[in-house]
Design a protein around this motif. Structure first.
Motif: not given
Length: 234
Positions: A70-73, A77-78, A110-115
């Motif tokens: 899973m990717f971090t925020q 973004k990168a 996850p929704a927060d990372a996608r947004v």
């Protein structure tokens, strides 16, 4: 970095390259080579099929994989920033592939990372490669992959026209300009061509094989030798 995280990253580094040296991993993970040797030995003891040896390099044997990561925020973004910038300077097929791949990645975040990723205020305005250059780049890139010779019409910086039959070896991006590294059949030597100055290109049916003195690795060695002669290499 926790040791567990470091072991995970070691596997990722080895999996992502054909041959990975301890020196490379030590630099990436900011630890000593001795630590890398010890960690690799521990991973091998735990059953991870890492092949190779100290001083040579490592690779991951077949039949091993890790659960989906899973990717971090910040990582998400990168990815968004990279795709947005790359699309302006890639050929149509790669640009579409990058967009499709990014969509798949964002869909499982996850929704927060996608947004957070989609709201990133980093953009690459249009005005990159002209469509004609994009099409030429795609033809040359595909010819490199297929090991197929190409015939081009070319204009140099003085607008002098020429026709060349080439063995395309690699496409290189220099910031707004793409060049093709190739073996020129007419000059019987390596040559570099600006993609935006190729006025016509045609893939030929004839394929080519690597021959000593005519490969991309040979060109890299030649350029390194020239750089040393000029005092540019460290």
């Amino acid at each position: 970095m926790r040791r567990a995280d470091r072991l995970f990253h070691i596997i990722q580094l080895i999996r992502g390259r054909r041959l990975t040296t301890a020196a490379y991993m030590a630099q990436r993970l900011e630890v000593s080579e001795r630590t890398i040797y010890r960690d690799v030995a521990d991973l091998q003891f735990q059953g991870v099929p890492i092949e190779g040896e100290a001083g040579v390099g490592y690779r991951l044997g077949a039949g091993f994989d890790l659960p989906p990561m899973m990717f971090t925020q910040d990582e998400a973004k990168a990815l968004v920033a990279s795709v947005r910038m790359a699309q302006v300077w890639l050929d149509p097929a790669l640009a579409q592939g990058a967009e499709d791949a990014l969509g798949k990645i964002l869909s499982v975040l996850p929704a927060d990372a996608r947004v957070a990723a989609e709201a990133l205020a980093v953009y690459a305005p249009s005005g990159g490669l002209p469509q004609s250059t994009q099409r030429t780049l795609q033809t040359l890139r595909e010819a490199v992959h297929e090991r197929r010779k190409v015939f081009i019409n070319y204009k140099d910086l003085a607008d002098k026209p020429s026709e060349r039959t080439l063995r395309p070896l690699g496409c290189f991006y220099w910031g707004k300009v793409w060049t093709l590294a190739a073996w020129c059949e007419q000059r019987n030597d390596f040559r570099s061509f600006r993609v935006d100055r190729v006025t016509a290109v045609r893939r030929l049916e004839e394929q080519f094989r690597d021959e000593p003195g005519r490969t991309l690795a040979d060109l890299a060695r030649l350029n390194e030798a020239r750089a040393r002669e000029m005092g540019w290499a460290q």
